[in-house]
Scaffold this motif. Structure first.
Motif, PDB file in Angstrom:
ATOM      1  N   ILE A  52       2.003  17.532 -70.257  1.00  0.00           N
ATOM      2  CA  ILE A  52       2.998  16.512 -70.575  1.00  0.00           C
ATOM      3  C   ILE A  52       2.324  15.189 -70.940  1.00  0.00           C
ATOM      4  O   ILE A  52       2.905  14.347 -71.624  1.00  0.00           O
ATOM      5  N   GLY A  53       1.105  14.989 -70.458  1.00  0.00           N
ATOM      6  CA  GLY A  53       0.388  13.757 -70.763  1.00  0.00           C
ATOM      7  C   GLY A  53       0.723  12.582 -69.881  1.00  0.00           C
ATOM      8  O   GLY A  53       0.301  11.457 -70.148  1.00  0.00           O
ATOM      9  N   LYS A  54       1.481  12.837 -68.826  1.00  0.00           N
ATOM     10  CA  LYS A  54       1.856  11.735 -67.935  1.00  0.00           C
ATOM     11  C   LYS A  54       0.727  11.416 -66.964  1.00  0.00           C
ATOM     12  O   LYS A  54      -0.125  12.240 -66.668  1.00  0.00           O
ATOM     13  N   VAL A  55       0.794  10.191 -66.450  1.00  0.00           N
ATOM     14  CA  VAL A  55      -0.226   9.669 -65.548  1.00  0.00           C
ATOM     15  C   VAL A  55       0.445   9.357 -64.212  1.00  0.00           C
ATOM     16  O   VAL A  55       1.599   8.909 -64.200  1.00  0.00           O
ATOM     17  N   PRO A  56      -0.237   9.562 -63.081  1.00  0.00           N
ATOM     18  CA  PRO A  56      -1.632   9.962 -62.884  1.00  0.00           C
ATOM     19  C   PRO A  56      -1.804  11.481 -62.783  1.00  0.00           C
ATOM     20  O   PRO A  56      -0.844  12.220 -62.622  1.00  0.00           O
ATOM     21  N   VAL A  57      -3.090  11.866 -62.864  1.00  0.00           N
ATOM     22  CA  VAL A  57      -3.506  13.239 -62.582  1.00  0.00           C
ATOM     23  C   VAL A  57      -4.721  13.166 -61.650  1.00  0.00           C
ATOM     24  O   VAL A  57      -5.602  12.337 -61.855  1.00  0.00           O
ATOM     25  N   LEU A  58      -4.740  14.018 -60.638  1.00  0.00           N
ATOM     26  CA  LEU A  58      -5.881  14.077 -59.725  1.00  0.00           C
ATOM     27  C   LEU A  58      -6.728  15.303 -60.063  1.00  0.00           C
ATOM     28  O   LEU A  58      -6.225  16.416 -60.086  1.00  0.00           O
ATOM     29  N   GLU A  59      -8.002  15.061 -60.299  1.00  0.00           N
ATOM     30  CA  GLU A  59      -8.942  16.147 -60.551  1.00  0.00           C
ATOM     31  C   GLU A  59      -9.623  16.511 -59.238  1.00  0.00           C
ATOM     32  O   GLU A  59     -10.305  15.687 -58.631  1.00  0.00           O
ATOM     33  N   THR A  60      -9.393  17.739 -58.762  1.00  0.00           N
ATOM     34  CA  THR A  60      -9.923  18.184 -57.477  1.00  0.00           C
ATOM     35  C   THR A  60     -10.914  19.325 -57.701  1.00  0.00           C
ATOM     36  O   THR A  60     -10.949  19.934 -58.779  1.00  0.00           O
ATOM     37  N   PRO A  61     -11.706  19.659 -56.689  1.00  0.00           N
ATOM     38  CA  PRO A  61     -12.630  20.803 -56.813  1.00  0.00           C
ATOM     39  C   PRO A  61     -11.912  22.116 -57.080  1.00  0.00           C
ATOM     40  O   PRO A  61     -12.509  23.071 -57.592  1.00  0.00           O
ATOM     41  N   ASP A  62     -10.620  22.174 -56.733  1.00  0.00           N
ATOM     42  CA  ASP A  62      -9.846  23.400 -56.921  1.00  0.00           C
ATOM     43  C   ASP A  62      -8.949  23.355 -58.149  1.00  0.00           C
ATOM     44  O   ASP A  62      -8.105  24.238 -58.344  1.00  0.00           O
ATOM     45  N   GLY A  63      -9.090  22.314 -58.962  1.00  0.00           N
ATOM     46  CA  GLY A  63      -8.259  22.195 -60.156  1.00  0.00           C
ATOM     47  C   GLY A  63      -7.391  20.942 -60.109  1.00  0.00           C
ATOM     48  O   GLY A  63      -7.310  20.257 -59.080  1.00  0.00           O
ATOM     49  N   PRO A  64      -6.692  20.633 -61.211  1.00  0.00           N
ATOM     50  CA  PRO A  64      -5.915  19.394 -61.282  1.00  0.00           C
ATOM     51  C   PRO A  64      -4.569  19.488 -60.575  1.00  0.00           C
ATOM     52  O   PRO A  64      -4.006  20.574 -60.399  1.00  0.00           O
ATOM     53  N   VAL A  65      -4.085  18.312 -60.150  1.00  0.00           N
ATOM     54  CA  VAL A  65      -2.739  18.169 -59.578  1.00  0.00           C
ATOM     55  C   VAL A  65      -2.077  16.996 -60.286  1.00  0.00           C
ATOM     56  O   VAL A  65      -2.672  15.920 -60.406  1.00  0.00           O
ATOM     57  N   PHE A  66      -0.857  17.198 -60.789  1.00  0.00           N
ATOM     58  CA  PHE A  66      -0.135  16.082 -61.377  1.00  0.00           C
ATOM     59  C   PHE A  66       1.199  15.881 -60.661  1.00  0.00           C
ATOM     60  O   PHE A  66       1.562  16.669 -59.787  1.00  0.00           O
ATOM     61  N   GLU A  67       1.906  14.818 -61.031  1.00  0.00           N
ATOM     62  CA  GLU A  67       3.090  14.257 -60.375  1.00  0.00           C
ATOM     63  C   GLU A  67       2.632  13.447 -59.148  1.00  0.00           C
ATOM     64  O   GLU A  67       2.016  13.969 -58.214  1.00  0.00           O
ATOM     65  N   SER A  68       2.951  12.165 -59.168  1.00  0.00           N
ATOM     66  CA  SER A  68       2.371  11.226 -58.204  1.00  0.00           C
ATOM     67  C   SER A  68       2.685  11.553 -56.749  1.00  0.00           C
ATOM     68  O   SER A  68       1.809  11.431 -55.882  1.00  0.00           O
TER      69      SER A  68
END
Length: 425
Positions: A52-68
């Motif tokens: 979707i391109g929305k911000v923020p996104v958290l980059e973790t060792p297990d993959g990304p998580v989005f939605e604040s």
């Protein structure tokens, strides 16, 4: 513990949720370097993390998580038995309850209020009025809960407090003036208590409340940001440098692209010849006079009044037959005064709600800089057309006495009791 990288600008209130939760949880979260809203979140790498391109996104060792809210929950759960999630199952449920409430009743309505004003949606006055009414309903419920609670759940800060405060912060910064929030004193106390907690303050810095509602801007066309970028490529580094230093802008808080700020045009009222009447001096006299109001405040008003630099106006609501419910009528007047914030530097007003039984009458008295009602007020405050306006004839002693009575909140007024009297100062 492995590093978590947050993709967001430095002024995004949705990113603040995670950063504050990380401070409480002793979890290492770093903001990605050189993030540029509207550029960084359009790259293939970013869209792979959040299509979707929305911000923020958290980059973790297990993959990304989005939605604040999800990101803040994830960071909170990285610490075992985290007190941010309470100490019992019912605490957990109530924390989730208030997180949903803050998202649906507070944040959603604040975004619906600010986006049309920022030009990202069509500005429709009746829609804004309904949005503000819905927001006030949510703030009223929150105010009732906080009347007997320091925190939303339990006796210490939880994730619910972090998310609710961050959502409120955009409202305090751009929309909700002191005259607006004073209707919700427990929410005010709660908000200022939260933002001054060390872990909040470390992320938010000094928080200030707006003095006026952000003005309405023209609706933006999708092509404009691209054209602007093409026509002025050399300006981009300067704009980025400026963004690093300034507090959060509402566009980024609303997760939209930013444009370079345009210089504000000079208000025509500032170009008028100087007046002997200093409006702030009258407002102070009005506020500080507690006894002998006629002898002190009313006399002082006429001593200060400059008929060449200012004008007085009576207003009468056109649709008093509709004022059948007291609290709806009072909210209608409060909304009008809130939308008049744009004229605070140039005006003083009294609004009376009259009658013991419905339908209630709404009448007002306004002092404006200049000889006419300011055009920018007529253009931007749609409530103006809901009233009949009549310039006060000061050669008429009866009209002059009516001015005195309205400033004084005299009761009965024109033979009827006052339901309420509100002042704009």
């Amino acid at each position: 513990m492995l590093l978590q990288v947050l993709h967001s600008g430095k002024t995004n209130k949705n990113a603040f949720k995670t950063l504050i939760a990380a401070e409480y949880s002793k979890v290492k979260v770093e903001l990605v370097e050189n993030f540029e809203m509207g550029v960084s979140n359009k790259t293939p790498e970013f869209l792979k993390m959040n299509p979707i391109g929305k911000v923020p996104v958290l980059e973790t060792p297990d993959g990304p998580v989005f939605e604040s809210n999800a990101i803040a929950r994830y960071v909170t759960r990285l610490k075992a038995d985290n007190p941010l999630y309470g100490s019992s199952v019912i605490d957990y449920a109530r924390i989730e309850q208030w997180i949903d409430f803050a998202s649906l009743e507070i944040d959603a309505n604040l975004l619906a209020w600010i986006k049309p004003r920022m030009g990202y949606a069509q500005y429709l006055p009746p829609v804004e009025e309904a949005t503000i009414s819905a927001l006030k309903r949510g703030l009223g419920a929150l105010n009732t809960h906080l009347a007997s609670n320091t925190y939303l759940v339990g006796h210490s800060v939880t994730l619910a407090d972090i998310i609710t405060t961050c959502n409120l912060s955009m409202g305090f910064a751009y929309l909700m003036t002191k005259s607006f929030t004073s209707e919700f004193p427990h929410v005010e106390r709660y908000f200022w208590t939260m933002v001054n907690q060390p872990n909040f303050k470390k992320i938010l810095g000094e928080v200030k409340q707006t003095e006026s509602v952000i003005p309405i801007q023209s609706t933006k066309k999708p092509a404009q940001p691209k054209e602007s970028a093409k026509s002025k490529p050399k300006d981009e580094p300067k704009k980025e440098a400026k963004k690093e230093k300034e507090p959060a802008k509402p566009k980024e808080a609303a997760e939209e692209e930013e444009e370079a700020p345009k210089p504000k045009p000079k208000n025509p009222l500032d170009l008028l010849p100087p007046s002997k009447m200093i409006l702030d001096e009258w407002k102070r006299l009005y506020s500080n006079t507690k006894t002998n109001f006629r002898e002190v405040a009313i006399k002082g008003f006429w001593d200060m009044y400059d008929p060449e630099g200012y004008s007085l106006w009576f207003c009468d609501y056109k649709y008093n037959d509709e004022n059948t419910v007291s609290f709806v009528t009072l909210n209608k007047v409060s909304g009008f005064l809130q939308r008049m914030d744009l004229a605070r530097k140039y005006a003083f007003g009294k609004m009376l709600v009259i009658g013991e039984n419905p339908p209630y009458k709404v009448k007002g008295l306004w002092l404006f800089r200049g000889q006419e009602i300011p055009q920018f007020v007529i253009d931007e405050c749609y409530d103006m057309e809901l009233y009949e306006w009549k310039k006060v004839d000061l050669s008429d002693e009866a009209q002059k006495e009516r001015v005195n009575q309205m400033i004084e909140d005299q009761e009965p007024f024109e033979g009827e009791p006052l339901l309420d009297a509100k002042c704009f100062k």
